[in-house]
Design a protein around this motif. Structure first.
Motif, mmCIF file in Angstrom:
data_model
loop_
_atom_site.group_PDB
_atom_site.id
_atom_site.type_symbol
_atom_site.label_atom_id
_atom_site.label_comp_id
_atom_site.label_asym_id
_atom_site.label_seq_id
_atom_site.Cartn_x
_atom_site.Cartn_y
_atom_site.Cartn_z
ATOM 1 N N ASN A 163 -54.757 57.003 32.865
ATOM 2 C CA ASN A 163 -54.448 57.666 33.647
ATOM 3 C C ASN A 163 -55.586 58.501 34.069
ATOM 4 O OD1 ASN A 163 -52.951 60.466 34.367
ATOM 5 N ND2 ASN A 163 -53.781 61.110 32.471
ATOM 6 N N ASP A 223 -50.031 55.053 40.151
ATOM 7 C CA ASP A 223 -49.141 55.196 39.020
ATOM 8 C C ASP A 223 -49.595 55.012 37.552
ATOM 9 O OD1 ASP A 223 -46.824 55.631 38.005
ATOM 10 O OD2 ASP A 223 -45.868 53.584 38.622
ATOM 11 N N GLN A 277 -53.889 59.798 42.350
ATOM 12 C CA GLN A 277 -52.862 59.783 41.507
ATOM 13 C C GLN A 277 -52.001 61.015 41.847
ATOM 14 O OE1 GLN A 277 -53.710 59.017 37.485
ATOM 15 N NE2 GLN A 277 -52.956 60.814 36.807
ATOM 16 N N HIS A 320 -46.239 62.275 47.283
ATOM 17 C CA HIS A 320 -45.680 60.857 47.294
ATOM 18 C C HIS A 320 -46.739 59.872 48.264
ATOM 19 C CE1 HIS A 320 -43.929 60.649 51.333
ATOM 20 N NE2 HIS A 320 -43.237 61.851 50.762
ATOM 21 N N TYR A 343 -49.717 54.401 33.560
ATOM 22 C CA TYR A 343 -49.218 53.365 32.829
ATOM 23 C C TYR A 343 -49.926 53.258 31.590
ATOM 24 C CZ TYR A 343 -52.626 49.654 33.970
ATOM 25 O OH TYR A 343 -53.688 48.902 34.136
ATOM 26 N N LYS A 346 -50.576 51.109 43.538
ATOM 27 C CA LYS A 346 -49.561 50.399 43.986
ATOM 28 C C LYS A 346 -49.533 49.430 44.902
ATOM 29 C CE LYS A 346 -46.553 54.393 42.677
ATOM 30 N NZ LYS A 346 -45.662 55.400 43.522
ATOM 31 N N ALA A 391 -52.734 49.699 38.517
ATOM 32 C CA ALA A 391 -52.339 51.314 38.647
ATOM 33 C C ALA A 391 -52.214 51.513 40.190
ATOM 34 C CB ALA A 391 -53.480 51.920 38.044
ATOM 35 N N GLY A 410 -49.807 60.128 44.678
ATOM 36 C CA GLY A 410 -48.783 59.069 44.269
ATOM 37 C C GLY A 410 -49.320 57.710 44.507
ATOM 38 N N ASP A 411 -50.301 57.469 44.993
ATOM 39 C CA ASP A 411 -50.907 56.217 45.116
ATOM 40 C C ASP A 411 -51.247 55.508 43.944
ATOM 41 O OD1 ASP A 411 -50.346 56.019 48.214
ATOM 42 O OD2 ASP A 411 -52.394 57.119 48.441
ATOM 43 N N LYS A 447 -41.009 48.141 32.989
ATOM 44 C CA LYS A 447 -40.982 49.180 33.926
ATOM 45 C C LYS A 447 -40.663 50.410 33.293
ATOM 46 C CE LYS A 447 -38.535 46.455 37.593
ATOM 47 N NZ LYS A 447 -37.503 46.157 38.501
ATOM 48 N N CYS A 503 -43.009 55.988 31.769
ATOM 49 C CA CYS A 503 -44.022 55.290 32.645
ATOM 50 C C CYS A 503 -43.895 53.926 32.500
ATOM 51 C CB CYS A 503 -45.427 55.657 32.203
ATOM 52 S SG CYS A 503 -46.123 55.310 30.530
ATOM 53 N N ARG A 504 -44.672 53.098 33.301
ATOM 54 C CA ARG A 504 -44.709 51.671 32.923
ATOM 55 C C ARG A 504 -45.560 51.171 31.673
ATOM 56 N NH1 ARG A 504 -47.389 49.161 37.847
ATOM 57 N NH2 ARG A 504 -48.470 51.099 37.360
#
Length: 394
Positions: A352, A375, A369, A60, A377, A228, A226, A372-373, A244, A271-272
């Motif tokens: 992605n 995300d 990615q 994360h 979608y 965050k 993408a 976790g920074d 979401k 995923c979003r």
């Protein structure tokens, strides 16, 4: 090699046999979770890995866990000098491989920085040339706009240059004279500096400095969604809606199709989803693109005969630089001609960063990615090509 054995080994004679007691250096990488860490980190606490290849990415963003690199010496007794030489050589090769992995990682960052610096220098020269060619013909507003861009580029160039110097300095400190200590120090640098600090800045500067300054506003906005805490709520509000979860979509969209796509390209199951309406700036740019014009030419006969084209891949060319940066393996879904003669379709893609990407944004984006920074979608863009614009596609 004999001198190495003499330095590392003791000799003993047992039962009339001359034994070579070969000292070998083993490395271990232990995951050390911080107090109060999350469940994922806590589950990794104390796990030991024998190689850097086996160490998982951080679970994360802002993970404070450490990778404790330990070296220990074990002694193995062999009766043959040839076998002793072989063991020493194999051990040296293992340590060299671990050290080289760290050097490769730093060199990868250095290559990314060089690529970014070249793009920034090119954009700086382009703006200077434009000002010279348009001397005396630009409004104050445009002049101020260009001046601000040039200042941003100069800041980026200065920061990137400093990071490149750091890369070279770190590489110079990695020595083969004491491999275990160099590996310990190098892994700490990779974790604490490049992954946590430099990589994130490279990607963000690339997005702002390249996409934003090189007239790729849509690519920059999609990238910020993408990353965050970087997305622009006004961009989303003015162009569509960000869901979401896949389950939050209405029945207009094929949820099973979306899940199948993300399952192929990632390990996530949900995923979003960003849905852009047909009045959005991205939809307008797609409808005017060369790739869509080519698609209409190739499929107009089928569409005008009332046939629906349910699914087909589309590639945006380099001359559509903004769209090329937005989409990498996009598809066209549910394409048909409505009763008024307009062509309606959806452009879809999974935002992605796959493994094996070659661009600076792709390589470092993948690393972020994994941390976790970033995300991933899914993107759905509703596009309409009005009847009176279709002729322009031919």
């Amino acid at each position: 090699m004999v001198s190495e054995i003499e330095k590392l080994n003791n000799y003993r004679i047992i039962g009339g046999i001359n034994l070579y007691n070969v000292n070998l250096v083993d490395l271990e990488y232990e995951w050390v979770a911080e107090p109060g860490s999350c469940k994922k980190c806590a589950a990794l606490n104390g796990k030991v890995y024998k190689s850097l290849d086996d160490v998982p990415p951080r679970p994360h963003p802002n993970c404070k866990c450490k990778l404790d690199v330990r070296s220990k010496v074990r002694t193995k007794s062999v009766a043959s000098e040839a076998e002793a030489k072989k063991l020493v050589k194999k051990n040296e090769e293992q340590l060299d491989n671990e050290l080289n992995k760290i050097k490769e990682d730093i060199n990868s960052h250095l290559g990314s920085l060089k690529e970014l610096l070249n793009k920034l220098n090119y954009e700086q020269d382009r703006l200077k040339t434009y000002q010279v060619l348009m001397a005396g013909r630009l409004s104050n507003e445009v002049e101020n706009f260009i001046t601000k861009k040039k200042r941003k580029i100069l800041v980026c160039i200065d920061e990137v240059t400093n990071l490149m110097q750091d890369c070279r300095k770190f590489l110079g400190c990695l020595t083969h004279n004491n491999k275990p200590e160099s590996i310990k120090w190098g892994k700490r640098i990779i974790d604490d500096y490049f992954v946590v600090i430099a990589s994130k800045y490279i990607v963000l500067w690339y997005g702002a400095g390249h996409s934003g300054l090189c007239n790729m506003p849509e690519a920059y906005e999609l990238f910020k969604i993408a990353v965050k805490d970087k997305s622009s709520n006004s961009y989303i509000k003015n162009n569509g809606k960000l869901y979401k979860s896949i389950d939050d979509l209405n029945n207009k969209y094929d949820k099973r199709d979306i899940r199948e796509r993300i399952a192929v390209e990632s390990s996530i199951s949900d995923c979003r989803v960003l849905v852009m309406d047909d009045k959005s700036s991205l939809s307008d740019k797609i409808s005017k693109s060369y790739a869509i014009a080519r698609f209409v030419r190739e499929n107009y006969a089928r569409l005008s005969n009332g046939q629906e084209i349910p699914s087909i891949n589309i590639t945006f060319e380099n001359d559509d630089s903004d769209l090329y940066s937005c989409f990498h393996s996009a598809g066209i879904k549910n394409c048909k001609m409505d009763k008024d003669g307009n062509i309606r379709l959806q452009v879809v893609d999974f935002y992605n960063f796959n493994a094996g990407r070659t661009s600076v944004k792709g390589r470092v984006g993948r690393k972020l990615q994994d941390m976790g920074d970033i995300d991933p979608y899914y993107i759905i863009v509703d596009v309409v090509i009005p009847k009176d614009k279709i002729q322009g596609c031919f």
